[in-house]
Design an enzyme around this catalytic site. Structure first.
Site, PDB file in Angstrom:
ATOM      1  N   ARG A 115       0.820  -1.212   0.000  1.00 42.72           N
ATOM      2  CA  ARG A 115       0.000   0.000   0.000  1.00 42.72           C
ATOM      3  C   ARG A 115       0.862   1.273   0.000  1.00 42.72           C
ATOM      4  O   ARG A 115       0.445   2.315  -0.501  1.00 42.72           O
ATOM      5  CB  ARG A 115      -0.926   0.031   1.212  1.00 42.72           C
TER       6      ARG A 115
ATOM      7  N   LYS B 278     -18.004 -14.893   4.164  1.00 39.19           N
ATOM      8  CA  LYS B 278     -19.422 -14.608   4.399  1.00 39.19           C
ATOM      9  C   LYS B 278     -20.164 -14.188   3.148  1.00 39.19           C
ATOM     10  O   LYS B 278     -19.643 -13.439   2.325  1.00 39.19           O
ATOM     11  CB  LYS B 278     -19.533 -13.447   5.380  1.00 39.19           C
TER      12      LYS B 278
ATOM     13  N   GLY C 187      -9.471  -7.520   0.356  1.00 38.92           N
ATOM     14  CA  GLY C 187      -8.224  -7.506   1.118  1.00 38.92           C
ATOM     15  C   GLY C 187      -7.539  -8.862   1.159  1.00 38.92           C
ATOM     16  O   GLY C 187      -6.349  -8.994   0.837  1.00 38.92           O
TER      17      GLY C 187
ATOM     18  N   GLY D 122     -12.973  -3.097   1.148  1.00 42.81           N
ATOM     19  CA  GLY D 122     -14.345  -2.585   1.179  1.00 42.81           C
ATOM     20  C   GLY D 122     -14.599  -1.524   0.131  1.00 42.81           C
ATOM     21  O   GLY D 122     -15.686  -1.467  -0.454  1.00 42.81           O
TER      22      GLY D 122
HETATM   23  P1  ADP Z   1     -11.784 -10.592   0.976  1.00 44.40           P
HETATM   24  O1  ADP Z   1     -11.037  -9.920   2.096  1.00 44.40           O
HETATM   25  O2  ADP Z   1     -10.885 -10.924  -0.182  1.00 44.40           O
HETATM   26  O3  ADP Z   1     -13.016  -9.850   0.578  1.00 44.40           O
HETATM   27  P2  ADP Z   1     -13.157 -12.307   2.857  1.00 44.40           P
HETATM   28  O4  ADP Z   1     -12.716 -11.422   3.960  1.00 44.40           O
HETATM   29  O5  ADP Z   1     -14.585 -12.342   2.504  1.00 44.40           O
HETATM   30  O6  ADP Z   1     -12.273 -12.035   1.528  1.00 44.40           O
HETATM   31  O7  ADP Z   1     -12.792 -13.821   3.204  1.00 44.40           O
HETATM   32  C1  ADP Z   1     -11.487 -14.258   3.465  1.00 44.40           C
HETATM   33  C2  ADP Z   1     -11.457 -15.285   4.560  1.00 44.40           C
HETATM   34  O8  ADP Z   1     -12.294 -16.377   4.278  1.00 44.40           O
HETATM   35  C3  ADP Z   1     -10.071 -15.833   4.727  1.00 44.40           C
HETATM   36  O9  ADP Z   1      -9.622 -15.571   6.038  1.00 44.40           O
HETATM   37  C4  ADP Z   1     -10.240 -17.333   4.486  1.00 44.40           C
HETATM   38  O10 ADP Z   1      -9.455 -18.143   5.325  1.00 44.40           O
HETATM   39  C5  ADP Z   1     -11.689 -17.526   4.808  1.00 44.40           C
HETATM   40  N1  ADP Z   1     -12.210 -18.769   4.207  1.00 44.40           N
HETATM   41  C6  ADP Z   1     -12.283 -19.069   2.905  1.00 44.40           C
HETATM   42  N2  ADP Z   1     -12.777 -20.306   2.731  1.00 44.40           N
HETATM   43  C7  ADP Z   1     -13.018 -20.815   3.967  1.00 44.40           C
HETATM   44  C8  ADP Z   1     -13.557 -22.061   4.447  1.00 44.40           C
HETATM   45  N3  ADP Z   1     -13.915 -23.027   3.609  1.00 44.40           N
HETATM   46  N4  ADP Z   1     -13.665 -22.195   5.783  1.00 44.40           N
HETATM   47  C9  ADP Z   1     -13.290 -21.221   6.626  1.00 44.40           C
HETATM   48  N5  ADP Z   1     -12.799 -20.033   6.231  1.00 44.40           N
HETATM   49  C10 ADP Z   1     -12.660 -19.826   4.916  1.00 44.40           C
HETATM   50 MG    MG Z   2     -11.353  -9.845   4.254  1.00 43.93          MG
END
Ligand code: ADP
Ligand code: MG
Length: 398
Positions: free
Chosen positions: A40, A202, A355, A378
């Site tokens: 960053r 989520k 992220g 976000g």
């Molecule tokens: P981003 O930051 O890219 O938007 P998120 O914050 O929504 O992504 O999700 C990332 C998290 O989801 C990571 O910490 C990852 O370990 C977790 N994750 C992905 N698949 C699984 C799974 N099958 N079970 C538990 N955690 C998971």
């Molecule tokens: Mg995240």
């Protein structure tokens, strides 16, 4: 409606002027306070170099972490200032608090070619409240304002939005420009097939985005824990997997509306959640044992998803395919990143946002092999879903 950019300011508008630059140096710190990932910081170098070359004096504001509106040494920007000095190859003065007389004096005394970094804006209680008097205080730190904090542009905070009420010109920095161009290209007509992939933890965080993209995409690939919730909503037993109970109804709705486009995993790498880090094998999507959790997409899913991505002309990907922080469950995310890189090599336009998704692509060493990796978590998702960001709206029109 295009916003005015740093590029639009003439040499005369920059020479000798103090440029107050909002950057996003919210970087991960190690237990010893050292900067773990400086990407960053590196992302703001084009803007800072331009300002220094044109004889402007950059004065930088940033937040770091979530201190509660009061000084907290764990979130000092001092170590980030040292990293910046190294990357920029110039002196970086560091002064706090950001709203003090001392900070204003330091900005006025800043020698040619130097950069001033001020202490964490979130040490000040007015920052997240977009407080008017703090905003006007910030405005005294420059003769012009540059927003290069893409990752924070979705926040109506004093150093992002409020300050623009008191300080003009207010323009977009080069990082914000690059981000808006890449993400903006996904909001208009794209080359097809258009494939989107969602993973991560989520659904509830991302319903708006899923809906918006499902409407426009040709295929929607679901992975990560998000897939567990979709499968559970369809009646599958998911054992000890992470399932978002509050989002089952939303998942059913999405699945029904976008039945022809939505793809769910057909197999998983499972592990014992009470003994994380140990992979127990591969099972079919309907066969997750009661005491085990689906922690990554399995080999059949990797192959099927890679094939879809390989045929794409445009790809957007958000959210890791599994628990990629653990090597045992990083294979699905890595294979998918590889497929996106291959598609890029074949001429597809590929964007990764989020992220954790950005860390996953860095970890796979494929950042340079895709068209764009957004520095905003976000902020990128909000821009993609709604097409507007408070911090961008507040800037001058071109
Ligand atoms: P981003 O930051 O890219 O938007 P998120 O914050 O929504 O992504 O999700 C990332 C998290 O989801 C990571 O910490 C990852 O370990 C977790 N994750 C992905 N698949 C699984 C799974 N099958 N079970 C538990 N955690 C998971
Ligand atoms: Mg995240």
């Amino acid at each position: 409606m295009r916003k005015r950019s740093l590029r639009d300011l003439s040499d005369a508008e920059l020479r000798g002027r103090r440029a107050l630059v909002r950057v996003d140096y919210n970087v991960p710190l190690g237990p010893d306070g050292s900067v773990q990932d400086a990407s960053r910081v590196a992302a703001t170098l084009p803007t800072l170099r331009h300002l220094v070359e044109k004889g402007a004096r950059p004065v930088l504001l940033s937040h770091l972490g979530r201190p509660k509106g009061a000084p907290d040494p764990r979130y000092s920007l001092a170590p980030v200032g040292r990293v910046l000095a190294e990357l920029l190859g110039t002196a970086v003065d560091f002064v706090g608090p950001a709203d003090s007389e001392t900070a204003e004096e330091a900005s006025r005394r800043l020698p040619d070619g130097s950069v001033l970094l001020l202490e964490n804006t979130r040490f000040l209680p007015g920052e997240t409240k977009n407080d008017e008097s703090l905003s006007s205080r910030f405005a005294r730190l420059g003769e012009l304002f540059v927003n290069d904090a893409f990752g924070t542009t979705h926040r109506a905070h004093a150093s992002v939005v409020g300050v623009t009420r008191f300080l003009r010109p207010a323009v977009a920095g080069f990082l914000v420009e690059v981000e808006l161009r890449a993400l903006g290209a996904l909001r208009v007509e794209v080359e097809r097939p258009f494939v989107v992939a969602f993973g991560g933890a989520k659904i509830s965080d991302k319903i708006e985005l899923l809906e918006a993209f499902a409407r426009r995409a040709d295929a929607v690939l679901i992975g990560g824990a998000m897939a567990n919730t979709f499968l559970a909503a369809g009646g599958a037993g998911m054992g000890a997997s992470l399932v978002e109970d509050g989002a089952l109804e939303a998942a059913s709705g999405l699945a029904a509306r976008w039945k022809g486009k939505l793809r769910l995993p057909t197999d998983f790498v499972v592990g014992d959640p009470s003994n994380a880090g140990v992979a127990a094998g591969v099972v079919s999507a309907g066969g997750v044992p009661p005491d085990l959790a689906a922690l990554d997409i399995g080999p059949a899913t990797r192959e099927a998803y890679s094939e879809v991505v390989n045929g794409a002309r445009t790809v957007f990907w958000n959210g890791p395919m599994g628990l990629f922080e653990r090597e045992e469950f990083a294979g699905g995310t890595r294979a998918f990143a590889r497929a996106v890189a291959d598609a890029t090599a074949r001429g597809a336009f590929t964007v990764i946002g989020g992220g954790d998704s950005a860390s996953a692509i860095h970890q796979a060493g494929l950042t340079e092999a895709v068209s764009h990796v957004s520095t905003g978590g976000g902020a990128s998702l909000e821009y993609l879903a709604r097409g507007r960001l408070p911090g961008v709206e507040a800037l001058d029109e071109a």
